[in-house]
Design an enzyme around this catalytic site. Structure first.
Site, PDB file in Angstrom:
ATOM      1  N   HIS A   1      67.997  23.387  37.019  1.00 24.44           N
ATOM      2  CA  HIS A   1      69.454  23.328  36.921  1.00 24.44           C
ATOM      3  C   HIS A   1      70.115  24.139  38.034  1.00 24.44           C
ATOM      4  O   HIS A   1      71.280  24.512  37.920  1.00 24.44           O
ATOM      5  CB  HIS A   1      69.901  23.834  35.553  1.00 24.44           C
ATOM      6  CG  HIS A   1      69.421  22.971  34.431  1.00 24.44           C
ATOM      7  ND1 HIS A   1      70.211  22.024  33.834  1.00 24.44           N
ATOM      8  CD2 HIS A   1      68.211  22.887  33.827  1.00 24.44           C
ATOM      9  CE1 HIS A   1      69.520  21.396  32.889  1.00 24.44           C
ATOM     10  NE2 HIS A   1      68.304  21.906  32.858  1.00 24.44           N
TER      11      HIS A   1
ATOM     12  N   LYS B   1      62.727  51.394  59.867  1.00 20.83           N
ATOM     13  CA  LYS B   1      62.322  52.680  59.281  1.00 20.83           C
ATOM     14  C   LYS B   1      62.732  53.834  60.193  1.00 20.83           C
ATOM     15  O   LYS B   1      63.246  54.855  59.737  1.00 20.83           O
ATOM     16  CB  LYS B   1      60.795  52.709  59.073  1.00 20.83           C
ATOM     17  CG  LYS B   1      60.321  51.918  57.870  1.00 20.83           C
ATOM     18  CD  LYS B   1      58.831  52.179  57.616  1.00 20.83           C
ATOM     19  CE  LYS B   1      58.302  51.261  56.526  1.00 20.83           C
ATOM     20  NZ  LYS B   1      56.836  51.338  56.391  1.00 20.83           N
TER      21      LYS B   1
ATOM     22  N   GLU C   1      55.110  38.840  54.593  1.00 22.32           N
ATOM     23  CA  GLU C   1      54.722  39.975  55.430  1.00 22.32           C
ATOM     24  C   GLU C   1      53.396  39.719  56.155  1.00 22.32           C
ATOM     25  O   GLU C   1      53.161  40.253  57.243  1.00 22.32           O
ATOM     26  CB  GLU C   1      54.628  41.239  54.563  1.00 22.32           C
ATOM     27  CG  GLU C   1      55.117  42.480  55.269  1.00 22.32           C
ATOM     28  CD  GLU C   1      55.397  43.633  54.312  1.00 22.32           C
ATOM     29  OE1 GLU C   1      54.529  43.952  53.488  1.00 22.32           O
ATOM     30  OE2 GLU C   1      56.492  44.221  54.400  1.00 22.32           O
TER      31      GLU C   1
END
Lengths: 444, 444
Positions: A305, A416, A284
């Site tokens: 792994h 938003k 950000e």
């Protein structure tokens, strides 16, 4: 924190950075450091975050949480920077004894739950798992309007009321000077703390935003701040003398040479949330103007792994940041009469984990893949405070080198507004754009 | 699963792939599909994984777990492909009612713990949290020599013995035809299952490796396999007719055009582990010969407040893969008299989550950032089986297009030898290389 950038040198890795390049870069680091010091002195937006070790008042935080200090569980309602700092501290220190007191007592065992998503099944399951009459609520939103946080808080209040538990007796609010959450704290006379001015959420771990949870859990707030202050003291005009700047400058230099991905791989389960916190900080703050490294969260030894094949043999576009811990509890591996496993019986799990780390670090170096080692002495309040502060300073330094606006996040606003529009919370052209989706569907 | 690749088209995004390019690529998909069908028919190494829906025998798995079917908790000891498939299924289906039976009963509530790391403090805390006398052990390693798994299993056995609980009565072994774990199962007459031949760990979720945990939890194994079989039926010679191939081909095409990162972002907490499973599948299968996309695990809506800034405004090197769920439990958001939040009170958490997804998807498209939508009808056994199988087929298809050896992971061996050498388990030159570390330390 200490930092070892040896495996990022061009003599080891490709991409890599030569010593001569680092020395030239150090001149820019000196300039950036001046800018940072000026920003801190003038308490400018964002830079103010680096003043938190001296600004945060542990007594104020402890006083606010005093009514719920004995809670068995703490439910934090927040998202992004209003949750990740608190979660990083709480998860790292779970079961860790306080450092500065010298006490052998473990932290008080408060269960911590972070409601940082609005998935309905998951929210319901979390709420059902908590003993509400013994649970405190820590609600955090600077604006007091964050849709996910406020929706969840309305749901949580309702659940407490349905269970006959007075939520007003058990709620701590951390928010800005005004807004719905502030109004609500005033109306119900709730203990409240302030999100400090000039400190973006992702830089607020060392304020009330990150430390209310630590306080309820009985962790040593002073030691967190002392560790951060020691890291602050180490900020200097040269990357060769300051671990935080060494890290920030090296990652910047490697990104410019093709390492656009930064895989952060703690060799400690307790630091898994730290990697998430780092991912927000990095993404950000630096992800703008088509710049910025992509942070990837990994975990040692588990991801050997899973991801190591790619890191060692995939595209040369990655830096791996290892995070190691020198000291901690250990556990012996019992002996066995199975020949092929006998070597394990002479060791401990801690030795196995350390060997896995050294092997993985060397395996990347042997393949010419750049990596950096960040070392902590232990996972405790003091070291964690230093780590959080150090990475924030590294990020601010990198932001200066990239010349981006480290402390804003404008690209988040579009979604938003669209969300709010879609839910009938006003007229937004962004919401209308959602309907224009281009489809190319392939169905079973 | 259904797939929508509309937002990956060049008309929407940059990088993006044109319809004409997709049509040309479809000729290679047809060839690759022939190769895959041949590999499956001949039961060749790796391709055999795509035969699991017909090869796996649910009755055999249920019979093996029968002695511990009533366990309150299941401790799975495994790492990488020996853990992630089981964890993905168990975590996705926690609290989900079985589909094929039509029963309204929830799954039996078995607590599942995955010991997939050797961090000593964490292992000790996990063990201390379990009611050992009511806990079953599920130990998984094909070779029977995996250092982390065998070390943990020795520790677990010892903890059971110290607690006076007979571990031989409570342990199920899944391993290959020979090796230390097979010997141990024979010696103690433990119920055991076989890791199927020709199926690499990361492709083994739909075998005993992934399904023992599901069986102990009471999930519907037949429905998992039926969902996978339906996806297998959809494999065809055209990406425009097969969701799995549409996904594999689109990601390959985008990678070639600069989207070297693939951020997988489920809008469901229960699918968070799926993103980890996908990350192993993608990284270990395709990350070789300096090729392969870097998988990044994300989570909606949470990471809108962490990663979205980077995804929307950072470098144009990313594909975002959204994973959405059409149906599931929901929860109303209570009404409030706070003006600025009133719009939330007309909605549910599920509606908020769906709006957040639509807004985020549109916000990336509006910024010309490629994204793909993978849709599930629900999170249940049938849909999950289809998702796992579909992504495996997508990965195999991508491997054919990259022309890499999808089913090997040679770059992991170096570190395994070095680890063993460091612990005194033999002479390995890799262990000696560890001591030659290049240092450039910056200390506080």
């Amino acid at each position: 924190m200490d930092v070892d950038i040896g495996n990022a040198l061009a003599s080891v890795a490709s991409p890599g950075v030569s010593r001569a390049s680092l020395e030239r870069l150090d001149e820019r680091v000196a300039d950036a450091h001046e800018r940072i010091e000026r920003g801190m002195a003038n308490r400018e937006h964002g830079y103010e975050a680096l003043n938190l070790p001296e600004r945060t008042d542990p007594d104020e935080i402890r006083a606010a949480v005093d009514p719920v200090a004995d809670a068995e569980a703490l439910l934090t309602v927040g998202i992004g920077g209003s949750s990740l700092g608190a979660a990083t501290i709480a998860n790292a220190l779970e079961g860790v004894e306080p450092r500065s007191t010298g006490s052998r007592t473990e932290s008080d065992g408060t269960e911590t739950v972070f409601l940082d998503n609005v998935d309905p099944a998951w929210v319901s399951r979390k709420l059902a798992s908590l003993p509400l009459e013994e649970t405190a609520i820590n609600v955090v939103s600077r604006s007091g309007t964050t849709a996910e946080t406020l929706a969840n808080f309305l749901v949580v209040r309702d659940a407490f009321e349905s269970a006959g538990v007075d939520w007003t007796e058990r709620t701590i609010v951390t928010t800005g000077d005004s807004g719905p959450l502030r109004d609500l704290a005033d109306r119900h006379d709730l203990p409240s703390l302030k999100v400090p001015d000039g400190v973006p959420g992702r830089f607020s771990a060392l304020s009330a935003v990150g430390m209310v949870a630590a306080a309820v859990c009985g962790h040593d707030l002073e030691a967190l701040l002392e560790g951060a202050a020691a890291e602050r003291e180490s900020l200097s005009g040269s990357l060769f003398e300051c671990p935080a700047y060494a890290y920030g400058a090296t990652t910047y230099a490697l990104d410019g040479r093709g390492a656009g991905t930064n895989a952060v791989m703690p060799y400690a389960e307790s630091l898994e949330t730290f990697a998430e916190w780092f991912a927000q900080l990095w993404a950000e703050s630096l992800g703008k103007d088509e710049l910025g490294q992509t942070p990837v969260r990994a975990l040692g030894a588990t991801d050997q792994h899973s991801q190591l094949q790619l890191y060692r043999a995939g595209p040369r576009d990655k830096l791996v940041t290892f995070l190691t811990v020198d000291d901690g509890p250990d556990r012996s591996i019992p002996e066995t009469d199975v020949d092929d496993l006998a070597y394990l019986g002479d060791s401990t799990l801690g030795e196995l984990l350390a060997a896995e780390f050294e092997a993985t670090e060397a395996s990347l170096a042997a393949a010419g893949r750049p990596n950096v080692r960040v070392e902590l002495e232990a996972v405790d309040e003091y070291e964690l405070g230093g780590l959080l502060y150090g990475m924030e300073a590294a990020c601010v330094l990198a932001g200066e080198l990239y010349r981006v606006n480290t402390f804003e996040q404008p690209a988040v606003e579009w979604a938003k507004k669209a969300t709010r529009g879609l839910l009938g919370g006003g007229e937004f052209e962004e919401a209308e754009a959602v309907a224009e989706k281009t489809e190319l569907r392939v169905e079973r």
